[in-house]
Design an enzyme around this catalytic site. Structure first.
Site, short mmCIF file in Angstrom:
data_model
loop_
_atom_site.label_atom_id
_atom_site.label_comp_id
_atom_site.label_asym_id
_atom_site.label_seq_id
_atom_site.Cartn_x
_atom_site.Cartn_y
_atom_site.Cartn_z
CE LYS A 13 -1.93 -0.86 3.77
NZ LYS A 13 -1.53 -2.20 4.42
NE ARG A 88 -4.01 -1.32 10.29
CZ ARG A 88 -3.12 -1.00 9.45
NH1 ARG A 88 -2.94 0.28 8.96
NH2 ARG A 88 -1.98 -1.77 9.44
NE ARG A 127 7.62 -2.92 5.83
CZ ARG A 127 6.60 -2.82 6.07
NH1 ARG A 127 5.79 -2.55 4.82
NH2 ARG A 127 5.85 -2.98 7.18
NE ARG A 164 6.49 -0.40 10.13
CZ ARG A 164 5.61 -0.65 9.49
NH1 ARG A 164 5.46 -0.13 8.30
NH2 ARG A 164 4.70 -1.23 10.09
NE ARG A 175 2.46 -4.99 11.31
CZ ARG A 175 3.49 -4.72 10.68
NH1 ARG A 175 4.81 -5.35 11.26
NH2 ARG A 175 3.75 -4.32 9.57
P1 ADP Z 1 1.26 -2.12 7.96
O1 ADP Z 1 0.24 -1.75 6.87
O2 ADP Z 1 2.35 -2.76 7.30
O3 ADP Z 1 0.73 -3.02 9.28
P2 ADP Z 1 1.28 0.84 9.06
O4 ADP Z 1 2.47 1.58 8.83
O5 ADP Z 1 0.11 0.92 8.19
O6 ADP Z 1 1.79 -0.69 8.74
O7 ADP Z 1 0.75 0.49 10.46
C1 ADP Z 1 1.55 0.39 11.49
C2 ADP Z 1 1.01 0.15 12.89
O8 ADP Z 1 0.26 1.19 13.02
C3 ADP Z 1 -0.42 -0.86 12.95
O9 ADP Z 1 0.26 -2.25 13.17
C4 ADP Z 1 -1.41 -0.34 13.87
O10 ADP Z 1 -0.64 -0.62 15.37
C5 ADP Z 1 -1.20 1.06 13.79
N1 ADP Z 1 -2.16 1.80 12.90
C6 ADP Z 1 -2.04 2.15 11.61
N2 ADP Z 1 -3.24 2.49 10.92
C7 ADP Z 1 -4.10 2.42 12.15
C8 ADP Z 1 -5.41 2.49 11.88
N3 ADP Z 1 -6.35 2.82 11.03
N4 ADP Z 1 -6.08 2.12 13.18
C9 ADP Z 1 -5.64 1.63 14.14
N5 ADP Z 1 -4.14 1.36 14.20
C10 ADP Z 1 -3.30 1.78 13.10
#
Ligand code: ADP
Length: 289
Positions: A13, A88, A127, A164, A175
């Site tokens: 994404k 999400r 990554r 990360r 996740r």
């Molecule tokens: P990825 O899609 O690789 O899991 P992101 O960078 O989008 O990574 O998200 C990293 C973390 O940030 C998630 O595991 C979660 O803890 C938090 N996070 C991101 N977006 C949201 C969201 N919309 N709602 C709740 N937590 C979020």
């Protein structure tokens, strides 16, 4: 263009949003990036979010929604946006719906990036991010990219790669579990609204970008913005309307000559004949007398 990119962690994404952002000149809004920035600068929001992020859980809806509300109200989001990592779960999707309705900026499309589980794990574990410029590399899927890349644009030295903190094996598994349980149901949510497009997101980055562009190509641009204001087909002037619609006069009488009306007149006439031709007073007439 206002779009949401849906997909599991590691589905690309972020990478595809960056490319789309450059092509469409609209901002990429990544809740993950916003949250990481909040953690890095030590804000109160960052403190609240950190533990959930480290454990691979979702951060509280209210925190994320507050960030999104603020971000979508910024002037650069008026021309469109790419939401990456938001919504999400269903509650977030419903709140987004309400927020975009208030802003009169409905979504144009939601694209689901489909990648198999083993490939997701391979991508996430490989990554790495440059600690100085933030550029993302993948040491398992594209090792050559790092060797061939320019030095870091911030330091001029080779990139300083870090992993990360939530890209470790245990957190990745959590996740992916959270994604299946909370985020996957959004596919049906958006399919039911006619917004969903699904693309196969494995293979080269360029190939995926091409598929994404094709998926978005079919989206009528800007129509959603005015969906609420689309004018209905103009009505014909009164004189040319059907007799039923035109009030009064000849047309009005013609309109009464429906099959039901005619049948009722025939029945009333037959009843009159049976009574010997005398017209029975209507209840209205009797009341007036
Ligand atoms: P990825 O899609 O690789 O899991 P992101 O960078 O989008 O990574 O998200 C990293 C973390 O940030 C998630 O595991 C979660 O803890 C938090 N996070 C991101 N977006 C949201 C969201 N919309 N709602 C709740 N937590 C979020």
């Amino acid at each position: 263009m206002r779009i949401v990119l849906l997909g599991a962690p590691g589905s690309g994404k972020g990478t595809q949003s960056q490319r789309l952002m450059q092509r469409e000149h609209i901002p990429q809004i990544s809740t993950g990036d916003l949250l990481r920035a909040a953690v890095a600068c030590g804000s109160a929001l960052g403190h609240k979010a950190k533990q959930a992020m480290d454990e691979g859980r979702l951060v509280e809806d209210e925190l994320v929604l507050g960030m999104i509300r603020e971000r979508l109200r910024k002037p650069d989001a008026r021309r469109g946006f790419i939401l990456d990592g938001f919504p999400r779960n269903l509650a977030q999707a419903q709140s987004l719906d309400r927020l975009l309705k208030t802003l009169r900026q409905p979504l144009d499309a939601v694209v689901q990036l489909e990648v198999d589980y083993p490939e997701l794990v391979r991508r996430i574990s490989g990554r790495r991010t440059c600690a100085d410029c933030g550029r993302v590399f993948n040491v398992s899927t594209s090792p050559a990219q790092l060797k061939e890349s320019e030095p870091c644009q911030c330091t001029g030295a080779p990139h300083r790669l870090i992993q990360r903190p939530d890209d470790n094996e245990a957190t990745v598994v959590e996740r992916l579990r959270v994604y299946e349980e909370k985020t996957r149901p959004l596919i049906e949510f958006y399919r039911a609204r006619g917004l969903l497009r699904v693309i196969h997101a494995e293979g080269g980055v360029e190939d995926v970008t091409e598929r994404l562009e094709q998926a978005l190509h079919a989206v009528p641009r800007g129509t959603a913005a005015v969906r609420g204001r689309v004018r209905r087909k103009p009505r014909r002037p009164a004189a040319r309307r059907s007799p039923k619609a035109a009030p009064g006069s000849k047309a009005k009488r013609a309109a009464r000559t429906t099959r039901v009306g005619a049948a009722a007149r025939v029945t009333r006439a037959a009843a009159r004949r049976a009574r010997g031709g005398r017209r029975r007073a209507s209840p209205r007439g009797r009341a007036r007398r």
